[in-house]
Design a protein around this motif. Structure first.
Motif, PDB file in Angstrom:
ATOM      1  N   LYS A 133      23.069  27.146 -18.322  1.00 49.14           N
ATOM      2  CA  LYS A 133      22.596  26.270 -16.998  1.00 49.14           C
ATOM      3  C   LYS A 133      23.216  26.696 -15.841  1.00 49.14           C
ATOM      4  CE  LYS A 133      22.456  21.497 -15.002  1.00 49.14           C
ATOM      5  NZ  LYS A 133      22.534  20.210 -15.170  1.00 49.14           N
ATOM      6  N   ALA A 134      24.564  27.145 -16.221  1.00 49.65           N
ATOM      7  CA  ALA A 134      25.483  27.791 -15.186  1.00 49.65           C
ATOM      8  C   ALA A 134      24.957  29.129 -14.618  1.00 49.65           C
ATOM      9  CB  ALA A 134      26.943  27.751 -15.684  1.00 49.65           C
ATOM     10  N   PHE A 135      24.429  29.863 -15.569  1.00 50.78           N
ATOM     11  CA  PHE A 135      23.775  31.231 -15.212  1.00 50.78           C
ATOM     12  C   PHE A 135      22.626  31.192 -14.404  1.00 50.78           C
ATOM     13  CE2 PHE A 135      20.635  34.410 -16.247  1.00 50.78           C
ATOM     14  CZ  PHE A 135      21.326  35.681 -16.111  1.00 50.78           C
ATOM     15  N   TYR A 136      21.862  30.134 -14.725  1.00 52.96           N
ATOM     16  CA  TYR A 136      20.312  30.142 -14.076  1.00 52.96           C
ATOM     17  C   TYR A 136      20.916  29.405 -12.573  1.00 52.96           C
ATOM     18  CZ  TYR A 136      17.726  31.950 -17.842  1.00 52.96           C
ATOM     19  OH  TYR A 136      17.251  32.690 -18.592  1.00 52.96           O
ATOM     20  N   GLN A 137      21.803  28.429 -12.586  1.00 56.59           N
ATOM     21  CA  GLN A 137      22.289  27.876 -11.242  1.00 56.59           C
ATOM     22  C   GLN A 137      22.891  29.126 -10.392  1.00 56.59           C
ATOM     23  OE1 GLN A 137      25.094  24.920 -12.389  1.00 56.59           O
ATOM     24  NE2 GLN A 137      23.546  23.245 -12.225  1.00 56.59           N
ATOM     25  N   LEU A 138      23.598  30.055 -10.838  1.00 55.60           N
ATOM     26  CA  LEU A 138      24.073  31.002 -10.176  1.00 55.60           C
ATOM     27  C   LEU A 138      22.977  32.307  -9.517  1.00 55.60           C
ATOM     28  CD1 LEU A 138      26.705  32.791  -9.001  1.00 55.60           C
ATOM     29  CD2 LEU A 138      26.784  33.726 -11.293  1.00 55.60           C
ATOM     30  N   CYS A 139      21.857  32.169 -10.633  1.00 52.10           N
ATOM     31  CA  CYS A 139      20.725  33.002 -10.160  1.00 52.10           C
ATOM     32  C   CYS A 139      20.099  32.551  -9.054  1.00 52.10           C
ATOM     33  CB  CYS A 139      19.627  33.394 -11.374  1.00 52.10           C
ATOM     34  SG  CYS A 139      20.477  34.430 -12.683  1.00 52.10           S
ATOM     35  N   THR A 140      20.034  31.084  -9.116  1.00 51.42           N
ATOM     36  CA  THR A 140      19.255  30.574  -7.957  1.00 51.42           C
ATOM     37  C   THR A 140      20.066  30.610  -6.819  1.00 51.42           C
ATOM     38  OG1 THR A 140      19.703  28.406  -8.659  1.00 51.42           O
ATOM     39  CG2 THR A 140      17.417  29.257  -9.394  1.00 51.42           C
ATOM     40  N   HIS A 141      21.371  30.274  -6.843  1.00 51.22           N
ATOM     41  CA  HIS A 141      22.179  30.546  -5.651  1.00 51.22           C
ATOM     42  C   HIS A 141      21.883  31.718  -5.012  1.00 51.22           C
ATOM     43  CE1 HIS A 141      25.858  30.243  -3.017  1.00 51.22           C
ATOM     44  NE2 HIS A 141      26.133  31.399  -3.418  1.00 51.22           N
ATOM     45  N   MET A 142      21.965  32.981  -5.656  1.00 51.08           N
ATOM     46  CA  MET A 142      21.663  34.097  -5.190  1.00 51.08           C
ATOM     47  C   MET A 142      20.250  34.446  -4.774  1.00 51.08           C
ATOM     48  SD  MET A 142      24.144  36.881  -7.117  1.00 51.08           S
ATOM     49  CE  MET A 142      23.776  36.269  -8.976  1.00 51.08           C
ATOM     50  N   GLU A 143      19.263  33.880  -5.347  1.00 52.69           N
ATOM     51  CA  GLU A 143      18.157  34.254  -4.945  1.00 52.69           C
ATOM     52  C   GLU A 143      17.296  32.733  -5.172  1.00 52.69           C
ATOM     53  OE1 GLU A 143      14.469  34.649  -3.797  1.00 52.69           O
ATOM     54  OE2 GLU A 143      15.636  36.504  -3.641  1.00 52.69           O
ATOM     55  N   ALA A 144      16.750  31.898  -4.167  1.00 52.72           N
ATOM     56  CA  ALA A 144      16.388  30.649  -4.396  1.00 52.72           C
ATOM     57  C   ALA A 144      14.960  30.772  -4.973  1.00 52.72           C
ATOM     58  CB  ALA A 144      16.030  29.987  -3.151  1.00 52.72           C
ATOM     59  N   ASP A 145      14.161  31.732  -5.026  1.00 53.51           N
ATOM     60  CA  ASP A 145      12.787  31.670  -5.831  1.00 53.51           C
ATOM     61  C   ASP A 145      13.067  32.291  -7.132  1.00 53.51           C
ATOM     62  OD1 ASP A 145      11.392  30.480  -3.892  1.00 53.51           O
ATOM     63  OD2 ASP A 145      11.045  32.089  -2.726  1.00 53.51           O
ATOM     64  N   TYR A 146      14.141  32.440  -7.781  1.00 55.22           N
ATOM     65  CA  TYR A 146      14.487  33.299  -8.993  1.00 55.22           C
ATOM     66  C   TYR A 146      13.590  33.033  -9.921  1.00 55.22           C
ATOM     67  CZ  TYR A 146      16.614  35.048 -12.965  1.00 55.22           C
ATOM     68  OH  TYR A 146      16.880  35.601 -14.177  1.00 55.22           O
ATOM     69  N   HIS A 147      13.145  31.612 -10.393  1.00 55.93           N
ATOM     70  CA  HIS A 147      12.442  31.511 -11.495  1.00 55.93           C
ATOM     71  C   HIS A 147      10.910  31.547 -11.153  1.00 55.93           C
ATOM     72  CE1 HIS A 147      15.426  29.019 -13.628  1.00 55.93           C
ATOM     73  NE2 HIS A 147      15.952  28.398 -12.578  1.00 55.93           N
ATOM     74  N   GLN A 148      10.445  31.626  -9.944  1.00 53.48           N
ATOM     75  CA  GLN A 148       8.984  31.800  -9.924  1.00 53.48           C
ATOM     76  C   GLN A 148       9.011  33.449  -9.820  1.00 53.48           C
ATOM     77  OE1 GLN A 148       6.268  29.931  -8.897  1.00 53.48           O
ATOM     78  NE2 GLN A 148       5.410  31.992  -9.539  1.00 53.48           N
ATOM     79  N   LEU A 149       9.919  34.126  -9.437  1.00 59.58           N
ATOM     80  CA  LEU A 149       9.999  35.630  -9.467  1.00 59.58           C
ATOM     81  C   LEU A 149      10.031  36.056 -10.921  1.00 59.58           C
ATOM     82  CD1 LEU A 149      12.322  36.537  -6.420  1.00 59.58           C
ATOM     83  CD2 LEU A 149       9.902  37.158  -6.607  1.00 59.58           C
ATOM     84  N   GLU A 150      10.872  35.310 -11.860  1.00 59.53           N
ATOM     85  CA  GLU A 150      11.080  35.720 -12.986  1.00 59.53           C
ATOM     86  C   GLU A 150       9.683  35.684 -13.803  1.00 59.53           C
ATOM     87  OE1 GLU A 150      13.293  34.638 -17.052  1.00 59.53           O
ATOM     88  OE2 GLU A 150      13.475  33.405 -15.510  1.00 59.53           O
ATOM     89  N   PHE A 151       8.824  34.359 -13.608  1.00 61.17           N
ATOM     90  CA  PHE A 151       7.511  34.344 -14.045  1.00 61.17           C
ATOM     91  C   PHE A 151       6.530  35.372 -13.355  1.00 61.17           C
ATOM     92  CE2 PHE A 151       3.163  32.733 -13.786  1.00 61.17           C
ATOM     93  CZ  PHE A 151       2.994  32.557 -14.967  1.00 61.17           C
ATOM     94  N   ASP A 152       6.715  35.659 -12.299  1.00 60.73           N
ATOM     95  CA  ASP A 152       5.665  36.725 -11.780  1.00 60.73           C
ATOM     96  C   ASP A 152       6.090  37.972 -12.018  1.00 60.73           C
ATOM     97  OD1 ASP A 152       4.505  34.512 -10.382  1.00 60.73           O
ATOM     98  OD2 ASP A 152       5.305  35.024  -8.437  1.00 60.73           O
ATOM     99  N   LEU A 153       7.338  38.476 -12.454  1.00 60.92           N
ATOM    100  CA  LEU A 153       7.771  39.624 -12.989  1.00 60.92           C
ATOM    101  C   LEU A 153       6.881  39.721 -14.503  1.00 60.92           C
ATOM    102  CD1 LEU A 153       9.247  42.349 -13.146  1.00 60.92           C
ATOM    103  CD2 LEU A 153      11.119  40.995 -13.946  1.00 60.92           C
ATOM    104  N   ARG A 154       6.775  38.570 -15.335  1.00 56.97           N
ATOM    105  CA  ARG A 154       6.294  38.646 -16.530  1.00 56.97           C
ATOM    106  C   ARG A 154       4.725  39.095 -16.425  1.00 56.97           C
ATOM    107  NH1 ARG A 154       9.346  36.732 -20.772  1.00 56.97           N
ATOM    108  NH2 ARG A 154      11.393  35.750 -19.959  1.00 56.97           N
ATOM    109  N   LEU A 155       4.243  38.470 -15.432  1.00 52.61           N
ATOM    110  CA  LEU A 155       2.898  38.803 -15.095  1.00 52.61           C
ATOM    111  C   LEU A 155       2.622  40.053 -14.500  1.00 52.61           C
ATOM    112  CD1 LEU A 155       1.811  35.687 -12.767  1.00 52.61           C
ATOM    113  CD2 LEU A 155       1.444  36.074 -15.095  1.00 52.61           C
ATOM    114  N   TYR A 156       3.678  40.582 -13.830  1.00 56.00           N
ATOM    115  CA  TYR A 156       3.559  42.112 -13.307  1.00 56.00           C
ATOM    116  C   TYR A 156       3.690  43.072 -14.572  1.00 56.00           C
ATOM    117  CZ  TYR A 156       5.249  46.302 -11.026  1.00 56.00           C
ATOM    118  OH  TYR A 156       5.286  47.634 -10.345  1.00 56.00           O
TER     119      TYR A 156
END
Length: 165
Positions: A133-156
């Motif tokens: 949880k702390a890891f993903y909180q840090l990711c979203t702190h640095m990039e607010a759309d992190y989870h959407q980008l991760e999903f879209d990267l999987r689509l890419y």
């Protein structure tokens, strides 16, 4: 029903929507419209500077990076889009640690948001080694759309894999 290995953990209904996009040849154009901007980070020096800029902005107190490079040996098929390593060496009576980040070369030609997402992911590992949880909180702190980008990267990646078959 085609297996979507990059989306294996997602609900079947969502996977079916992706299959429908692929079947209608709409996934590529959708990604192109959504992520039209490519980045200008073409070589290892530029990648180091780019990564260092994000690190200085969000993780000033973390350990320094000694190397950031594009690595053609990273296999996307083995789910390694980037790696972070810490190498400890004894130099005289001191223990020296060098930290390296390696980014798969597929990101050299990827849309800019995907490069940022993978760099943010690897930088977050400087503070949090596990995907918790702390890891993903840090990711979203640095990039607010992190989870959407991760999903879209999987689509890419799914699209890239389908266009090379």
């Amino acid at each position: 029903m085609a297996a979507l290995k990059y989306l294996a953990g997602y609900p079947e209904a969502l996977q079916q929507q992706v299959r429908d996009l692929i079947a209608g040849d709409r996934l590529g154009p959708w990604l192109q419209r959504r992520y039209a901007d490519l980045h200008t980070v073409r070589n290892d020096r530029q990648l180091y500077d780019y990564t260092q800029g994000l690190k200085e902005r969000y993780l000033r107190q973390s350990a320094p990076l000694s190397k950031v490079i594009y690595d053609s040996r990273l296999q996307v098929l083995k789910h390694a889009l980037g790696t972070h390593t810490t190498v400890s060496r004894v130099q005289g009576s001191k223990l020296k640690a060098s930290r390296e980040i390696r980014i798969a070369t597929v990101f050299r030609d990827a849309p800019a948001p995907f490069l940022k997402m993978i760099v943010v992911h690897e930088l977050a590992h400087l503070k949090e080694s596990d995907h918790n949880k702390a890891f993903y909180q840090l990711c979203t702190h640095m990039e607010a759309d992190y989870h959407q980008l991760e999903f879209d990267l999987r689509l890419y990646l799914t699209h890239l894999e389908g266009s090379t078959d």
